[in-house]
Design an enzyme around this catalytic site. Sequence first.
Site, PDB file in Angstrom:
ATOM      1  N   HIS A 198      12.691  -2.090  -3.986  1.00  0.00           N
ATOM      2  CA  HIS A 198      11.895  -2.191  -5.210  1.00  0.00           C
ATOM      3  C   HIS A 198      12.665  -3.034  -6.229  1.00  0.00           C
ATOM      4  O   HIS A 198      13.872  -2.837  -6.410  1.00  0.00           O
ATOM      5  CB  HIS A 198      11.639  -0.772  -5.770  1.00  0.00           C
ATOM      6  CG  HIS A 198      10.776  -0.798  -6.991  1.00  0.00           C
ATOM      7  ND1 HIS A 198       9.408  -1.011  -6.919  1.00  0.00           N
ATOM      8  CD2 HIS A 198      11.076  -0.680  -8.306  1.00  0.00           C
ATOM      9  CE1 HIS A 198       8.913  -1.010  -8.154  1.00  0.00           C
ATOM     10  NE2 HIS A 198       9.903  -0.807  -9.004  1.00  0.00           N
TER      11      HIS A 198
ATOM     12  N   ARG B 151       0.835  -1.206   0.000  1.00  0.00           N
ATOM     13  CA  ARG B 151       0.000   0.000   0.000  1.00  0.00           C
ATOM     14  C   ARG B 151       0.866   1.251   0.000  1.00  0.00           C
ATOM     15  O   ARG B 151       1.924   1.278   0.621  1.00  0.00           O
ATOM     16  CB  ARG B 151      -0.909   0.011   1.231  1.00  0.00           C
ATOM     17  CG  ARG B 151      -2.006  -1.037   1.151  1.00  0.00           C
ATOM     18  CD  ARG B 151      -2.887  -1.001   2.368  1.00  0.00           C
ATOM     19  NE  ARG B 151      -3.426   0.336   2.614  1.00  0.00           N
ATOM     20  CZ  ARG B 151      -4.406   0.898   1.929  1.00  0.00           C
ATOM     21  NH1 ARG B 151      -4.977   0.242   0.948  1.00  0.00           N
ATOM     22  NH2 ARG B 151      -4.833   2.097   2.220  1.00  0.00           N
TER      23      ARG B 151
HETATM   24  C1  GRF Z   1      10.012  -7.954  -3.482  1.00  0.00           C
HETATM   25  O1  GRF Z   1      10.286  -8.240  -4.826  1.00  0.00           O
HETATM   26  C2  GRF Z   1      10.207  -6.476  -3.209  1.00  0.00           C
HETATM   27  O2  GRF Z   1      11.220  -5.897  -3.970  1.00  0.00           O
HETATM   28  C3  GRF Z   1       8.876  -5.891  -3.599  1.00  0.00           C
HETATM   29  O3  GRF Z   1       7.934  -6.855  -3.200  1.00  0.00           O
HETATM   30  C4  GRF Z   1       8.539  -8.145  -3.147  1.00  0.00           C
HETATM   31  C5  GRF Z   1       8.341  -8.658  -1.752  1.00  0.00           C
HETATM   32  O4  GRF Z   1       8.804  -9.971  -1.580  1.00  0.00           O
HETATM   33  N1  GRF Z   1       8.695  -4.589  -3.007  1.00  0.00           N
HETATM   34  P1  GRF Z   1       8.932 -10.566  -0.120  1.00  0.00           P
HETATM   35  O5  GRF Z   1       7.546 -10.429   0.517  1.00  0.00           O
HETATM   36  O6  GRF Z   1       9.972  -9.791   0.611  1.00  0.00           O
HETATM   37  O7  GRF Z   1       9.305 -12.002  -0.314  1.00  0.00           O
END
Ligand code: GRF
Length: 199
Positions: A108, A90
Amino acid sequence: MKLGILISGRGSNMSAIIEAVQKGEIPKAEVAVVVSDKTSAQGLEKANARGIETVVVTRKGRSRDEHDAEIINELKRRGVELVCLAGYMRLLSVDFVRAFPDKIINIHPSLLPAFPGLDAQAQAIAYGVKISGCTVHFVDEHLDHGAIILQKAVEVSDSDTAESLSAKILEHEHAAYVEALKRIVSGNYEIVGRKVNLL
Ligand code: GRF
């Protein structure tokens, strides 16, 4: 320094952070709480298994501001000083960002400013880039926009799909997030405009 981790799903970055903190790899850091906006987040069980307190704050039809106010309250009453977004799906309200100035970090799965927003790995495949990666950055009021702390690059091969590229990037995400937190928790950095200088 007390960390609060916000998740919505799988929680693999969260697990990497908790593991690093518990192994003493991020000196002076402690994970005070994991907050999820989804009851179904798989990361909740993983955090509990590691002895970390978890709190679920669902949206429940409330406005973004009301929802965020409750999360801010949960974080503040546990003394959280640094907020780590780890797959938190969010957008934060302006009030949330202002409640923790320059103390909210996100990861990201692209080399920002390329491919902000959802499905960054699929965006990279569709665009045909040869290099992608991940970015750890401070959070400001705009989506995937704050000052960059560090980035890791990954080569995109001709046979890569969004799924295979996601897996390749994820391997780097965990190390990148831990490395960034080491820097930020130690305080050896300065923010100059959009630039984060690691000292
Ligand atoms: C990751 O790829 C992160 O970069 C993005 O959302 C994903 C989360 O994966 N913001 P996790 O829940 O940490 O396994």
